[in-house]
Design a protein around this motif. Structure first.
Motif, PDB file in Angstrom:
ATOM      1  N   LYS A  52      23.340  14.770 -23.137  1.00 25.85           N
ATOM      2  CA  LYS A  52      23.054  14.538 -21.718  1.00 25.85           C
ATOM      3  C   LYS A  52      21.726  15.186 -21.332  1.00 25.85           C
ATOM      4  O   LYS A  52      20.876  14.558 -20.694  1.00 25.85           O
ATOM      5  N   GLU A  94      17.993  13.538 -20.078  1.00 22.74           N
ATOM      6  CA  GLU A  94      17.189  13.902 -18.896  1.00 22.74           C
ATOM      7  C   GLU A  94      15.722  14.101 -19.291  1.00 22.74           C
ATOM      8  O   GLU A  94      14.815  13.693 -18.568  1.00 22.74           O
ATOM      9  N   HIS A 129      14.294  10.727 -19.519  1.00 23.91           N
ATOM     10  CA  HIS A 129      14.031  10.160 -18.185  1.00 23.91           C
ATOM     11  C   HIS A 129      12.700  10.683 -17.651  1.00 23.91           C
ATOM     12  O   HIS A 129      11.913   9.940 -17.072  1.00 23.91           O
ATOM     13  N   ASP A 169      24.544  14.099 -10.720  1.00 23.95           N
ATOM     14  CA  ASP A 169      24.204  12.804 -11.323  1.00 23.95           C
ATOM     15  C   ASP A 169      24.779  11.671 -10.480  1.00 23.95           C
ATOM     16  O   ASP A 169      24.175  10.600 -10.370  1.00 23.95           O
ATOM     17  N   GLU A 174      22.657   7.426 -16.609  1.00 19.29           N
ATOM     18  CA  GLU A 174      23.202   8.259 -15.526  1.00 19.29           C
ATOM     19  C   GLU A 174      24.690   8.009 -15.318  1.00 19.29           C
ATOM     20  O   GLU A 174      25.434   8.924 -14.962  1.00 19.29           O
ATOM     21  N   HIS A 188      26.455  10.121 -17.601  1.00 23.65           N
ATOM     22  CA  HIS A 188      26.384  11.526 -17.161  1.00 23.65           C
ATOM     23  C   HIS A 188      27.425  11.817 -16.091  1.00 23.65           C
ATOM     24  O   HIS A 188      28.081  12.847 -16.101  1.00 23.65           O
TER      25      HIS A 188
HETATM   26 FE   LIG Z   1      21.544  12.448 -15.429  1.00 24.53          FE
END
Ligand SMILES: [Fe+2]
Ligand SMILES: [Fe+2]
Length: 318
Positions: A72, A76, A79, A130, A159, A162
């Protein structure tokens, strides 16, 4: 040559016709600036957001939890990279963006200035933070700027994983021993209000909202998104037997929405201005990570340089 007014009319007509704006298209300077600010803030939030959860990777209670949390946090980071790249298509370079983060000039989501004190916070962050991010990002999949919209489609898929991993942690704790249930409730108590603040100031005080909606950068206002989040999340809390820490929370039959209590906007602004519980620590960690990673950037550049030289030599011989 076309005058500015004509260009602006054509630009707005494209937006109204749901045609995406691409990097080489003409765009008003204010549109470009708004996007650079929003996308870079978003990118910074992703990478600063790695810190409160990264803090728990070594202390996850099982190998499964550790592997999931690691994946996770890594997402991020990814991202952040998509979003820095999307921002760069608007003609700003990454060094400038990173410098602005490190100097405190650029902002990131205030939620990450709160500490993650217990394991249950990993549940609350995934579920609520999230979860709130998804509300915002699902809307952004249809944002008018092409590179941002496309990055969001991929980000949203991750997401939702998440959010579910966080909710599953909360569900497990809520069904556990009285002590575990108490931890889950404590985490919800601390993360609930900061999560509602993630949607930004109320519409009445939000300076950027109007043009962002006209340009279809955003398609819903801060207050609309916040309401959506409350409506979706309250039943999830009830389902696992946790209590949302708001004495004014009540289903409003007439509106078809939950009414909820007033947010502490003084706290919100204090955290935005750098006086939250962890602002200083988060920035120090980011600067240190950047400095510690300098050798990787240098090595990558040296390698690229060497490859280029070799290619030129081969080219000269042939
Ligand atoms: Fe996230
Ligand atoms: Fe993310």
């Amino acid at each position: 040559m076309q005058n500015l007014e004509q260009l602006e009319l054509q630009f707005q007509a494209k937006i109204d016709a749901e045609i995406k704006i691409e990097p080489k298209d003409w765009m008003p300077e204010a549109y470009r600036k708004t996007l650079i600010r929003q996308i870079s803030q978003h990118a910074h939030s992703e990478i600063v957001g790695m810190l409160p959860e990264g803090n728990w990777i070594t202390r996850a209670p099982s190998l499964r939890r550790k592997a999931v949390l690691l994946a996770k946090v890594q997402d991020e980071g990814g991202h952040g990279l998509y979003l820095y790249s999307a921002a760069e298509t608007l003609g700003i370079d990454r060094d400038t963006l990173i410098n602005d983060l490190h100097s405190g000039k650029a902002k990131y989501s205030s939620i990450f200035n709160y500490p993650s004190l217990i394991w249950a916070d990993m549940g609350a962050i995934g579920w609520l933070v999230d979860g709130a991010a998804i509300m915002n990002q699902v809307m952004l999949c249809r944002t008018s700027y092409g590179p941002y919209a496309r990055a969001m489609v991929r980000i949203c898929k991750e997401e939702s994983f998440h959010q579910r991993q966080g909710y599953e942690i909360m569900l497990t704790l809520a069904q556990g021993s009285p002590e575990q249930k108490r931890m889950a409730q404590d985490a919800l108590n601390r993360w609930w209000w900061p999560s509602l603040m993630m949607f930004g100031p109320p519409d009445s005080e939000s300076t950027n909202s109007e043009s962002s909606i006209k340009w279809k950068i955003k398609r819903m206002s801060n207050d609309e998104l916040r309401q959506r989040f409350v409506d979706a999340t309250v039943p999830q809390a009830e389902l696992i037997g946790l209590k949302v820490p708001d004495k004014d929370l009540k289903w409003n039959e007439e509106r078809g929405h939950y009414d909820f209590g007033a947010l502490d906007w003084d706290e919100f602004w204090a955290v935005v201005k750098g006086n939250g519980p962890c602002n200083k620590e988060r920035l120090e960690q980011r600067v240190k990570a950047y400095e510690d990673g300098a050798w990787v950037r240098e090595a990558a550049l040296a390698h690229a340089e060497k490859k280029k030289e070799r290619a030129e030599k081969v080219g000269a011989v042939a």
